[in-house]
Design a protein around this motif. Structure first.
Motif, PDB file in Angstrom:
ATOM      1  N   VAL A 153      -0.239  -9.218  17.100  1.00 17.53           N
ATOM      2  CA  VAL A 153      -1.140  -9.720  18.154  1.00 17.53           C
ATOM      3  C   VAL A 153      -2.394 -10.394  17.581  1.00 17.53           C
ATOM      4  O   VAL A 153      -2.778 -11.482  17.994  1.00 17.53           O
ATOM      5  N   SER A 154      -3.009  -9.768  16.579  1.00 19.67           N
ATOM      6  CA  SER A 154      -4.287 -10.288  16.066  1.00 19.67           C
ATOM      7  C   SER A 154      -4.154 -11.632  15.345  1.00 19.67           C
ATOM      8  O   SER A 154      -5.141 -12.306  15.105  1.00 19.67           O
ATOM      9  N   ALA A 155      -2.917 -12.018  15.000  1.00 21.01           N
ATOM     10  CA  ALA A 155      -2.732 -13.279  14.251  1.00 21.01           C
ATOM     11  C   ALA A 155      -2.158 -14.401  15.116  1.00 21.01           C
ATOM     12  O   ALA A 155      -1.842 -15.477  14.604  1.00 21.01           O
ATOM     13  N   ARG A 156      -2.031 -14.147  16.421  1.00 20.67           N
ATOM     14  CA  ARG A 156      -1.373 -15.149  17.281  1.00 20.67           C
ATOM     15  C   ARG A 156      -2.267 -16.351  17.604  1.00 20.67           C
ATOM     16  O   ARG A 156      -3.476 -16.286  17.452  1.00 20.67           O
ATOM     17  N   ASN A 157      -1.604 -17.403  18.056  1.00 15.53           N
ATOM     18  CA  ASN A 157      -2.271 -18.637  18.504  1.00 15.53           C
ATOM     19  C   ASN A 157      -3.040 -19.360  17.406  1.00 15.53           C
ATOM     20  O   ASN A 157      -4.055 -19.994  17.654  1.00 15.53           O
ATOM     21  N   LYS A 158      -2.545 -19.207  16.175  1.00 23.08           N
ATOM     22  CA  LYS A 158      -3.156 -19.934  15.058  1.00 23.08           C
ATOM     23  C   LYS A 158      -2.107 -20.753  14.315  1.00 23.08           C
ATOM     24  O   LYS A 158      -2.311 -21.157  13.179  1.00 23.08           O
ATOM     25  N   GLY A 159      -0.927 -20.886  14.928  1.00 26.91           N
ATOM     26  CA  GLY A 159       0.092 -21.740  14.310  1.00 26.91           C
ATOM     27  C   GLY A 159       1.127 -21.017  13.464  1.00 26.91           C
ATOM     28  O   GLY A 159       2.053 -21.646  12.944  1.00 26.91           O
TER      29      GLY A 159
END
Ligand SMILES: CC(C)(COP(=O)(O)OP(=O)(O)OC[C@H]1O[C@@H](n2cnc3c(N)ncnc32)[C@H](O)[C@@H]1OP(=O)(O)O)[C@@H](O)C(=O)NCCC(=O)NCCS
Length: 187
Positions: free
Chosen positions: A90-96
């Motif tokens: 979850v903490s690493a999402r939406n960064k490609g």
């Protein structure tokens, strides 16, 4: 925001260490809690040939499972690739990172000389396929079928396909009226 710290590592299934296996299970539990154990045991029985792991230092923060199998469809022999279990913590999402994993998966499918590859997308929340659409996958308009652990044929919608080595086979698979049977087990 750009994601540039994690390293993508391809690991052959037979070389996956016990500690990595454990970490993958934790990540899958975090990301796929909506899928029941029963469904996993009955349907997700295909054996992957490899994994792409997104590693940040010693930790695994994302993954994708890679499958391939020979199928016959409309009297053609097809080498089908499969991408399953794409997930990012979850903490690493939406960064490609999810997109990088899928892109790398496609690259490996090309090395394996798959004709086409497919995956199952969550079309309830992403009607055109979300990030997979931007990677070139397109939604099949009819249900696919597969055989579950009991030998029963099941049908599902939301399967997306991308051409890898053969756009001709891709067109055939996408445009035929016949049900595309992906074989034993889902991914
Ligand atoms: C899907 C997932 C791997 C994306 O990882 P990510 O690192 O956030 O991906 P990216 O940063 O490259 O792309 C983000 C885009 O993916 C889209 N997306 C999120 N979940 C998606 C999904 N299930 N299917 C398709 N697209 C999805 C987002 O809308 C976002 O698009 P936007 O930038 O236009 O808003 C991550 O959300 C995840 O692990 N989800 C839980 C597990 C899951 O549902 N996996 C997919 C199985 S089909």
């Amino acid at each position: 925001m750009a994601e540039n710290k994690s390293k993508l590592v391809y690991v052959d299934a037979v070389r996956l260490s016990r500690s990595r296996k454990e970490r993958i299970s934790e990540l899958q539990a975090e990301c796929f809690n909506r899928v029941s154990r029963k469904e996993i045991a009955e349907c997700f029985i295909a054996k992957e040939f490899g994994w792409i792991l997104a590693c940040q230092g010693a930790s695994i923060i994302g993954q994708i499972e890679l499958f391939s199998r020979k199928v016959e469809f409309e009297e053609r022999k097809i080498l089908l690739g499969g991408l399953g279990g794409t997930c990012v913590t979850v903490s690493a999402r939406n960064k490609g990172l999810g997109s990088r994993l899928v892109r790398k998966g496609i690259e490996i499918m090309r090395q394996k000389k798959c004709d086409v590859a497919c995956l199952n997308a969550n079309i309830r929340d992403y009607s055109s396929g979300g990030l997979y659409h931007s990677m070139g996958f397109r939604l099949m308009k009819r249900p696919i079928s597969f055989t579950d652990v009991h030998g029963k044929t099941r049908y599902d919608t939301g399967e997306m396909f991308v051409p890898i080595c053969s756009s001709e086979i891709y067109e055939l698979v996408m445009n035929s009226p016949a049900t595309f049977h992906i074989g034993r087990g889902y991914w």
